[in-house]
Design an enzyme around this catalytic site. Sequence first.
Site, short mmCIF file in Angstrom:
data_model
loop_
_atom_site.label_atom_id
_atom_site.label_comp_id
_atom_site.label_asym_id
_atom_site.label_seq_id
_atom_site.Cartn_x
_atom_site.Cartn_y
_atom_site.Cartn_z
CG HIS A 82 -1.80 1.21 1.27
ND1 HIS A 82 -3.01 1.22 0.62
CD2 HIS A 82 -1.66 2.43 1.82
CE1 HIS A 82 -3.57 2.41 0.78
NE2 HIS A 82 -2.76 3.16 1.51
CG ASP A 161 -11.51 4.35 5.87
OD1 ASP A 161 -11.02 5.23 6.60
OD2 ASP A 161 -11.26 4.26 4.66
NE ARG A 168 -9.53 11.23 8.85
CZ ARG A 168 -8.67 10.39 8.23
NH1 ARG A 168 -9.06 9.20 7.84
NH2 ARG A 168 -7.43 10.75 8.04
CB SER A 183 -8.10 5.80 7.41
OG SER A 183 -8.40 5.82 6.05
CE LYS A 187 -8.70 2.68 3.34
NZ LYS A 187 -8.80 4.06 2.95
N1 URA Z 1 -5.37 7.21 2.73
C1 URA Z 1 -6.37 6.61 3.38
O1 URA Z 1 -6.88 5.59 2.94
N2 URA Z 1 -6.81 7.18 4.53
C2 URA Z 1 -6.29 8.30 5.05
O2 URA Z 1 -6.72 8.74 6.08
C3 URA Z 1 -5.23 8.91 4.35
C4 URA Z 1 -4.79 8.33 3.19
#
Ligand code: URA
Length: 434
Positions: A82, A161, A168, A183, A187
């Site tokens: 990621h 999220d 946010r 966050s 995932k």
């Molecule tokens: N990428 C994400 O998936 N979440 C965040 O809060 C910031 C970057």
Amino acid sequence: MRMYDIIEKKKHKEILTREEIVFVVDGFTKGEIPDYQMSAFLMAVYFNGMSREETVMLTEAMADSGDKLDLSAINGVKVDKHSTGGVGDKTSLIIGPILASYGVPVAKMSGRGLGHTGGTIDKLESIPGFKTTLTTEQFIENVNTIGMALVGQTANLAPADKKIYALRDVTATVDSEPLIASSIMSKKLAAGADCIVLDVKCGSGAFMKTPGDAASLGRAMVSIGKGAGKKICAVITDMNEPLGRFVGNALEVREVIDALKGGGEERLMEVTYTLAGLMLFGAGKAEDATAGKKMAEEAVINGNALKKFREFVKAQGGDPDITEDEKILPKARFIEPVYFEKDGFLASCKTTEVGMASLILGGGREKKTDEIDMSVGIELQYAIGDRIEKEIPFAFVHGNDKEKIAEAKKRLLEAYTLSDEPVEKRPCVYEIIR
Ligand code: URA
């Protein structure tokens, strides 16, 4: 339990219990907690932070809010990567075939681009015929037969999220370490891999501006992953300028093909090989990360990674001959050079502005529903530290609309500064956190 009391507790820097955190996440996801209370809670977290234990509990509650992928039908150690997001970051498309060429299963769900950042799925969709949605059965079969499949996020992963991130975004609470860490990791945990390598970007094109802040975020995410029983590490990499020479969807696919043929730009390949090496090690194919890095380089030199890339493109409906004939990929009508007005050394870059220049050309989205022009983008000829001569193009803008091209050129030139004195090149990999 009352949301008011939980906000009050966080306002006074008290530590929340698992029950309280689950109450907040579930209540907000189900629509039982209103936006105004959740906003107040997020701002309290923004200012007062969360302990490592609270962050882990928040991550787990978000990961549990939707589907969790079951990759058990795929043989071998499933490895995922990621990136926290950047400009010109096409490493996933080079790493996937490298890993698959060693028999490491790559079962990846990727995202689309928004704002100045690009997305792997958009890049792949610039390949004529390429399908970014597969049935679960097809997805698993492709991974088990050719070793690799890459699709857009179809499963309902971490819906909490999604909802919290949207809030946010409009309440100025994105740039909070526990909120970013939870966050991203919610995932990743829901996506089912055994081993995760995180690429945490730092610099002018990233959330985290300094290597120190990025390392702190990296440590938070590594500790969440370890807590959840994953093999995990984070690499802190530079995003003070775009990664590689191209920004834009089809242009980046072209760059991926060049890279798989051994012609990749130095910084791009250093980041790619470092991440791939760690993933080969994590998958148990290499003795250590250094040996893994060497194996990754070999897969490019001996052509195995390119061969795997062709198989992957074909298996998802795309034309594999894009590796031999770049005319198959969408091409912009105009390619215009960009010049500086004076000589000098390239000193700094507002990386987000380079992404914005590509977006202006039509290569990105301001809103989720915007359509993308796959053919457009930026072709950089130089990197920070290089000497620029005013008669030689510093970059080329690929576009289909003269007005947008003029605006993108202006934006691109304004993104960079020149220095009369030589400028030292920055490292592109700062640190590995295990
Ligand atoms: N990428 C994400 O998936 N979440 C965040 O809060 C910031 C970057």
